[in-house]
Design a protein around this motif. Sequence first.
Motif, PDB file in Angstrom:
ATOM      1  N   ASN A 315     -68.416 -31.222 -72.889  1.00 53.91           N
ATOM      2  CA  ASN A 315     -69.771 -30.656 -72.888  1.00 53.91           C
ATOM      3  C   ASN A 315     -70.737 -31.508 -73.689  1.00 53.91           C
ATOM      4  O   ASN A 315     -71.934 -31.557 -73.389  1.00 53.91           O
ATOM      5  N   ARG A 316     -70.250 -32.191 -74.713  1.00 53.32           N
ATOM      6  CA  ARG A 316     -71.122 -33.029 -75.534  1.00 53.32           C
ATOM      7  C   ARG A 316     -71.260 -34.434 -74.983  1.00 53.32           C
ATOM      8  O   ARG A 316     -72.288 -35.073 -75.172  1.00 53.32           O
ATOM      9  N   ALA A 317     -70.238 -34.921 -74.309  1.00 49.01           N
ATOM     10  CA  ALA A 317     -70.306 -36.280 -73.767  1.00 49.01           C
ATOM     11  C   ALA A 317     -71.091 -36.348 -72.468  1.00 49.01           C
ATOM     12  O   ALA A 317     -71.900 -37.268 -72.260  1.00 49.01           O
ATOM     13  N   THR A 318     -70.884 -35.384 -71.564  1.00 48.57           N
ATOM     14  CA  THR A 318     -71.397 -35.502 -70.197  1.00 48.57           C
ATOM     15  C   THR A 318     -72.922 -35.579 -70.096  1.00 48.57           C
ATOM     16  O   THR A 318     -73.443 -36.420 -69.348  1.00 48.57           O
ATOM     17  N   PRO A 319     -73.698 -34.733 -70.792  1.00 52.95           N
ATOM     18  CA  PRO A 319     -75.159 -34.759 -70.581  1.00 52.95           C
ATOM     19  C   PRO A 319     -75.815 -36.110 -70.818  1.00 52.95           C
ATOM     20  O   PRO A 319     -76.725 -36.489 -70.074  1.00 52.95           O
ATOM     21  N   GLN A 320     -75.390 -36.851 -71.840  1.00 51.36           N
ATOM     22  CA  GLN A 320     -75.998 -38.170 -72.061  1.00 51.36           C
ATOM     23  C   GLN A 320     -75.242 -39.269 -71.345  1.00 51.36           C
ATOM     24  O   GLN A 320     -75.845 -40.263 -70.929  1.00 51.36           O
ATOM     25  N   ALA A 321     -73.940 -39.118 -71.152  1.00 53.52           N
ATOM     26  CA  ALA A 321     -73.185 -40.116 -70.397  1.00 53.52           C
ATOM     27  C   ALA A 321     -73.708 -40.233 -68.977  1.00 53.52           C
ATOM     28  O   ALA A 321     -73.794 -41.336 -68.411  1.00 53.52           O
ATOM     29  N   MET A 322     -74.120 -39.098 -68.373  1.00 54.88           N
ATOM     30  CA  MET A 322     -74.571 -39.107 -66.983  1.00 54.88           C
ATOM     31  C   MET A 322     -75.893 -39.844 -66.786  1.00 54.88           C
ATOM     32  O   MET A 322     -76.273 -40.166 -65.665  1.00 54.88           O
ATOM     33  N   LEU A 323     -76.595 -40.171 -67.867  1.00 57.23           N
ATOM     34  CA  LEU A 323     -77.800 -40.987 -67.743  1.00 57.23           C
ATOM     35  C   LEU A 323     -77.475 -42.359 -67.167  1.00 57.23           C
ATOM     36  O   LEU A 323     -78.342 -43.025 -66.599  1.00 57.23           O
ATOM     37  N   ALA A 324     -76.213 -42.782 -67.299  1.00 61.41           N
ATOM     38  CA  ALA A 324     -75.797 -44.066 -66.749  1.00 61.41           C
ATOM     39  C   ALA A 324     -75.889 -44.085 -65.229  1.00 61.41           C
ATOM     40  O   ALA A 324     -75.967 -45.167 -64.622  1.00 61.41           O
ATOM     41  N   PHE A 325     -75.880 -42.928 -64.587  1.00 59.16           N
ATOM     42  CA  PHE A 325     -75.963 -42.871 -63.127  1.00 59.16           C
ATOM     43  C   PHE A 325     -77.410 -42.940 -62.629  1.00 59.16           C
ATOM     44  O   PHE A 325     -77.683 -43.470 -61.561  1.00 59.16           O
ATOM     45  N   SER A 326     -78.350 -42.402 -63.390  1.00 58.40           N
ATOM     46  CA  SER A 326     -79.761 -42.436 -62.979  1.00 58.40           C
ATOM     47  C   SER A 326     -80.513 -43.615 -63.578  1.00 58.40           C
ATOM     48  O   SER A 326     -81.473 -44.110 -62.984  1.00 58.40           O
ATOM     49  N   LEU A 327     -80.095 -44.062 -64.770  1.00 52.40           N
ATOM     50  CA  LEU A 327     -80.741 -45.145 -65.513  1.00 52.40           C
ATOM     51  C   LEU A 327     -82.206 -44.854 -65.810  1.00 52.40           C
ATOM     52  O   LEU A 327     -83.010 -45.772 -66.012  1.00 52.40           O
ATOM     53  N   LYS A 328     -82.568 -43.577 -65.887  1.00 51.02           N
ATOM     54  CA  LYS A 328     -83.950 -43.214 -66.181  1.00 51.02           C
ATOM     55  C   LYS A 328     -84.171 -43.042 -67.683  1.00 51.02           C
ATOM     56  O   LYS A 328     -83.421 -42.328 -68.336  1.00 51.02           O
ATOM     57  N   PRO A 329     -85.197 -43.671 -68.232  1.00 54.53           N
ATOM     58  CA  PRO A 329     -85.507 -43.463 -69.649  1.00 54.53           C
ATOM     59  C   PRO A 329     -86.175 -42.106 -69.860  1.00 54.53           C
ATOM     60  O   PRO A 329     -86.739 -41.518 -68.926  1.00 54.53           O
ATOM     61  N   TYR A 330     -86.116 -41.614 -71.067  1.00 53.70           N
ATOM     62  CA  TYR A 330     -86.723 -40.314 -71.372  1.00 53.70           C
ATOM     63  C   TYR A 330     -88.213 -40.294 -71.090  1.00 53.70           C
ATOM     64  O   TYR A 330     -88.783 -39.239 -70.807  1.00 53.70           O
ATOM     65  N   LEU A 331     -88.858 -41.446 -71.157  1.00 50.69           N
ATOM     66  CA  LEU A 331     -90.291 -41.512 -70.872  1.00 50.69           C
ATOM     67  C   LEU A 331     -90.598 -41.104 -69.440  1.00 50.69           C
ATOM     68  O   LEU A 331     -91.662 -40.567 -69.153  1.00 50.69           O
ATOM     69  N   ALA A 332     -89.671 -41.346 -68.519  1.00 50.38           N
ATOM     70  CA  ALA A 332     -89.941 -41.173 -67.090  1.00 50.38           C
ATOM     71  C   ALA A 332     -89.254 -39.974 -66.463  1.00 50.38           C
ATOM     72  O   ALA A 332     -89.493 -39.671 -65.298  1.00 50.38           O
ATOM     73  N   ILE A 333     -88.401 -39.269 -67.209  1.00 52.41           N
ATOM     74  CA  ILE A 333     -87.674 -38.147 -66.610  1.00 52.41           C
ATOM     75  C   ILE A 333     -88.610 -36.982 -66.335  1.00 52.41           C
ATOM     76  O   ILE A 333     -89.344 -36.534 -67.222  1.00 52.41           O
ATOM     77  N   THR A 334     -88.580 -36.496 -65.098  1.00 54.37           N
ATOM     78  CA  THR A 334     -89.364 -35.329 -64.696  1.00 54.37           C
ATOM     79  C   THR A 334     -88.516 -34.478 -63.772  1.00 54.37           C
ATOM     80  O   THR A 334     -87.898 -34.987 -62.843  1.00 54.37           O
ATOM     81  N   ALA A 335     -88.479 -33.196 -64.050  1.00 55.29           N
ATOM     82  CA  ALA A 335     -87.698 -32.284 -63.221  1.00 55.29           C
ATOM     83  C   ALA A 335     -88.280 -32.232 -61.814  1.00 55.29           C
ATOM     84  O   ALA A 335     -89.479 -32.363 -61.605  1.00 55.29           O
ATOM     85  N   GLY A 336     -87.420 -32.021 -60.851  1.00 53.82           N
ATOM     86  CA  GLY A 336     -87.858 -31.951 -59.463  1.00 53.82           C
ATOM     87  C   GLY A 336     -86.689 -32.223 -58.548  1.00 53.82           C
ATOM     88  O   GLY A 336     -85.540 -32.247 -58.978  1.00 53.82           O
ATOM     89  N   GLY A 337     -86.960 -32.427 -57.295  1.00 55.53           N
ATOM     90  CA  GLY A 337     -85.886 -32.675 -56.349  1.00 55.53           C
ATOM     91  C   GLY A 337     -85.258 -31.376 -55.890  1.00 55.53           C
ATOM     92  O   GLY A 337     -85.923 -30.353 -55.757  1.00 55.53           O
ATOM     93  N   SER A 338     -83.976 -31.403 -55.687  1.00 51.17           N
ATOM     94  CA  SER A 338     -83.270 -30.244 -55.161  1.00 51.17           C
ATOM     95  C   SER A 338     -83.132 -29.139 -56.189  1.00 51.17           C
ATOM     96  O   SER A 338     -82.822 -29.393 -57.350  1.00 51.17           O
ATOM     97  N   ALA A 339     -83.365 -27.917 -55.744  1.00 47.45           N
ATOM     98  CA  ALA A 339     -83.177 -26.771 -56.634  1.00 47.45           C
ATOM     99  C   ALA A 339     -81.722 -26.373 -56.719  1.00 47.45           C
ATOM    100  O   ALA A 339     -81.303 -25.696 -57.663  1.00 47.45           O
ATOM    101  N   ALA A 340     -80.932 -26.781 -55.745  1.00 45.98           N
ATOM    102  CA  ALA A 340     -79.546 -26.348 -55.665  1.00 45.98           C
ATOM    103  C   ALA A 340     -78.634 -27.180 -56.557  1.00 45.98           C
ATOM    104  O   ALA A 340     -78.897 -28.347 -56.842  1.00 45.98           O
ATOM    105  N   VAL A 341     -77.558 -26.551 -56.994  1.00 45.33           N
ATOM    106  CA  VAL A 341     -76.515 -27.255 -57.734  1.00 45.33           C
ATOM    107  C   VAL A 341     -75.631 -27.977 -56.717  1.00 45.33           C
ATOM    108  O   VAL A 341     -75.169 -27.367 -55.756  1.00 45.33           O
ATOM    109  N   PRO A 342     -75.386 -29.268 -56.882  1.00 45.61           N
ATOM    110  CA  PRO A 342     -74.542 -29.986 -55.919  1.00 45.61           C
ATOM    111  C   PRO A 342     -73.139 -29.394 -55.845  1.00 45.61           C
ATOM    112  O   PRO A 342     -72.606 -28.900 -56.842  1.00 45.61           O
ATOM    113  N   ALA A 343     -72.560 -29.450 -54.669  1.00 50.21           N
ATOM    114  CA  ALA A 343     -71.176 -29.017 -54.486  1.00 50.21           C
ATOM    115  C   ALA A 343     -70.275 -30.241 -54.506  1.00 50.21           C
ATOM    116  O   ALA A 343     -70.603 -31.274 -53.931  1.00 50.21           O
TER     117      ALA A 343
END
Length: 410
Positions: A315-343
């Motif tokens: 739970n502590r590793a995953t939220p920041q580790a997953m930034l490696a998949f988007s490569l988005k900096p905090y300056l540019a992160i904006t919520a949006g896109g799909s409302a659904a949780v991926p399956a």
Amino acid sequence: MTLNTTSRAGIAGAAALLTLVGTSSSAHAATAPGDAASAYVASQLAADGNHLSVTFDGETYADNGLTIDAVLGLSAAGVAGGQVSKSAAWLAANGAFYTGSSVEGYAGATAKQIVMLQATGGSTSALLTQLKGFEQPSGRFSDKSEWGDYSNTIGQSWALIALKRSGGAVSTKAIDFLAAQQCSDGGFRLELGASTCVSDPDATSMAIQALAANGRSAAVTKAGDYLAGQQVASGGVRGGASTASPNTNSAGLAAVAFTLAGKPANAARATAFVQSLQFGCSAPAALRGAIAYDKSSFDAQVAAGASAKPSDKENRATPQAMLAFSLKPYLAITAGGSAAVPAIDCATTPTSTPTPTPTTSTTTTSTVSGPAVVTDGPTGSGDNLSLLVGAGAVFASMGAGAVALGRRLR
């Protein structure tokens, strides 16, 4: 990380990433790694009342800082918007104790809350006023607290990012103050103004984000070179003094920093490392998509087989580790896109979770038990001043009558 124990990608990069991950099985052949991680994080938020928690001495406390990490991770992935909205609402409603006030307040926590609200469309005007009140004549953003000033380089970085996102002026003194924390080797120290300059990889990753946002390219380039020196052959990145083994939390932050510093190949290697420690369809359903903190944590869960279950480490590793998949900096992160949780689609996934590439790092004797559990503000109330001071939630009790605090460095 060095802690005070009393303190509470470009084309080339994409090609490199394909080269690195294309030679081994994907943890989720039919589900993108970022979607799989998002599915895990969203499930943990939903199961815990739309936030994440920490348990100490039999008592469970809401962990606002970690919840913000989760919301920003999901927002960067552009999925699970429904859960993001619920968790952002929870954070907005329960943020006062975390950020404090203009009288008893916490600079890093206030800035981090602002970034979350900016990313999710919340109101930030009052908190921006509060944050500006924490800036000292030197440019340092300092806590105002009877418990002392535990502001640090990561909090200073959050402050510069929050102010830049607001569209207002960021004082030159504040930017200069952060830049002055750069050590001769190019890294950034964690403790502001410490007499000895000892670089910390996580503080460096955050400083790169803040300085890149505010036009200090020379400092960013030098810091990127330092950070590349902390990356081992597997692509993992070392943490600070108390988290010296290569870990996914540091690698996720570093992947973003590498991208900003013009090092896409390093970013791709960090991403591949993170993906190599993501649990696939051979893991119990509740653990699929989660990212282990390090190889030993991954191996322990694999060895547990069907009895493996989500833990505080994932739970502590995953939220920041997953930034490696988007490569988005905090300056540019904006919520949006799909409302659904991926399956997570396991219909065509391999029958076993891929084994991570062995690290050739000589730093393999670390006794780290989990990612740095720092806080950037209070996390609950209780009879003791409980302080999270490093990997695995190490607590120091400081007497009856005080509130339970945890200071999260990231």
